[in-house]
Design an enzyme around this catalytic site. Structure first.
Site, PDB file in Angstrom:
ATOM      1  N   SER A  99      80.542 -63.679  42.266  1.00  0.00           N
ATOM      2  CA  SER A  99      81.160 -64.865  42.875  1.00  0.00           C
ATOM      3  C   SER A  99      81.493 -65.933  41.840  1.00  0.00           C
ATOM      4  O   SER A  99      80.881 -66.020  40.763  1.00  0.00           O
ATOM      5  CB  SER A  99      80.217 -65.471  43.916  1.00  0.00           C
ATOM      6  OG  SER A  99      79.939 -64.562  44.948  1.00  0.00           O
ATOM      7  N   MET A 100      82.443 -66.773  42.184  1.00  0.00           N
ATOM      8  CA  MET A 100      82.809 -67.920  41.367  1.00  0.00           C
ATOM      9  C   MET A 100      81.573 -68.819  41.209  1.00  0.00           C
ATOM     10  O   MET A 100      80.948 -69.195  42.207  1.00  0.00           O
ATOM     11  CB  MET A 100      83.939 -68.687  42.057  1.00  0.00           C
ATOM     12  CG  MET A 100      84.466 -69.874  41.310  1.00  0.00           C
ATOM     13  SD  MET A 100      85.801 -70.654  42.274  1.00  0.00           S
ATOM     14  CE  MET A 100      86.299 -71.954  41.139  1.00  0.00           C
TER      15      MET A 100
END
Length: 393
Positions: A99-100
């Site tokens: 994930s970011m």
């Protein structure tokens, strides 16, 4: 993509981690010292030894794999504030990612993990988020992560073992949670769900908190819920939406890719032009309206297609076997309805109600789940979504 103020090929992992933590603090997404310390401590490259990037050529779905051996800027990319695709399925779609970091930090700040708390994560993925959480609990044995993909679970377990120690990474359907280690003080889902699974609310302990991406058929919301001592759960939404891949589970129905084609075979019951001042179909690009519409008219989906000089927008409802098609030719929009359900009227009713409510955004809604797992979504005094009590898992 972020740019390092140095040559990333010659810098250490510790310096890269420091840079990422500083960037997240400067963006205002890291607010607490414990979360900053966790990002500074955990090497992301241990969990992302490779990643995939897609060919930018139109209509192509070819992915190229990059790793430290063949990528000069590998460390720069790994420590950029970007989501990184780590698995691609046979259809050429991303099926897992790291994930970011901004999204991770936002969710972890909302989760508010305290030392000694028991945590359940739905969707282990690479294991990077799990590792961060072990720093926050102070004990890796307090964190359980469930992953449906056996290969991903094994890779995450191995990376975690070599970084933070033995973490409970189990293979299973996240929709069912993991009752063996319940109750949990915190539950976080790194996959989107259209409704909160009963198992999650049952396994969340009194005073516990749940953070997830609640994603209906049209839009996503960043949901934070807390469980009272009486078993009732209430929650609110953040202004910023989340965008996660859907939870892979056999417990939820899947929409067929042939749905649009099949619904267009239904008899056409209505044909109408659109006035120049009509909000349709442009309003479908408005996230707040899409968020409202998906609860006002559940199981409504949207897709867009361009064929030659004609643009089509399809709004369809498989439950009612009806599709609304907008088509644009020479700058003019017109629409037709195939199927017996008054879908076009319902769409207009939703817009009128949304206007009366003063165009509420997701952060103006609240969600309540009682001890019998009856769920109600409110905006003002209007209840938009009610699901009947379900049998306990």
């Amino acid at each position: 993509m972020s740019t390092f103020p140095f040559n990333s090929a010659t810098q250490s992992s510790a310096e890269a981690r420091q840079y990422l933590a500083d960037e997240l603090v400067s963006k205002g997404v890291i607010k607490t010292a414990a979360i900053r310390k966790a990002f500074e401590a955990i090497p992301r490259e241990r969990f992302v030894p490779f990643f995939y990037e897609r060919d930018e050529a139109p209509k192509r779905r070819e992915w190229t794999r990059y790793d430290a051996a063949n990528t000069q800027d590998y460390m720069q990319i790994v420590y950029s504030d970007e989501a990184l695709v780590t698995q691609v399925n046979e259809r050429g779609w991303p099926s897992s990612s790291s994930s970011m970091p901004t999204v991770m930090a936002l969710m972890l700040e909302a989760l508010d993990i305290k030392p000694g708390q028991r945590v359940l994560e739905i969707g282990a993925g690479t294991g990077y988020n799990v590792a961060i959480m072990t720093m926050l609990t102070g004990d890796p044995r307090l964190v359980t992560s469930i992953e449906i993909d056996k290969g991903l679970a094994q890779q995450a377990q191995q990376a975690l073992l070599g970084t933070v120690g033995l973490v409970n990474v189990v293979v299973g359907d996240g929709y069912r949670g993991y009752p063996e280690h319940a109750p949990y003080d915190r539950i976080i889902a790194t996959a989107s769900v259209p409704l909160i699974p009963p198992a999650w609310t049952q396994q969340l302990g009194p005073g516990g908190r749940l953070v997830t991406d609640l994603h209906g058929s049209l839009a996503s919301g960043f949901l934070i819920m807390e469980k009272a001592q009486d078993g009732n759960i209430s929650g609110h939404f953040q202004e910023r939406p989340l965008h996660f891949m859907p939870l892979i589970t056999e417990q939820l129905p899947q929409t067929s890719f042939d749905t649009v084609k099949n619904l267009l075979l239904e008899p056409r019951r209505e044909l109408f032009p659109l006035a120049n001042n009509s909000p349709f179909p442009d309003i479908f690009e408005n996230h707040s309206y899409r968020w409202f519409l998906q609860w006002f008219l559940p199981d409504t989906h949207i897709s867009r297609q361009i064929m030659g000089d004609v643009t089509y927008i399809y709004l369809y409802n498989p439950k009612h076997c009806t599709i609304l098609r907008f088509q644009q030719l020479n700058g003019k929009w017109a629409g037709d309805v195939h199927g017996s359900y008054p879908l076009w009227q319902k769409i207009q009713d939703a817009y009128a109600t949304w206007e009366v409510l003063k165009r509420p955004a997701p952060q103006h809604y609240r969600l309540e789940i009682n001890a019998h797992n009856q769920t109600v979504l409110y905006v003002g005094t209007l209840s938009l979504l009610v699901n009947a009590p379900q049998k306990r898992a």
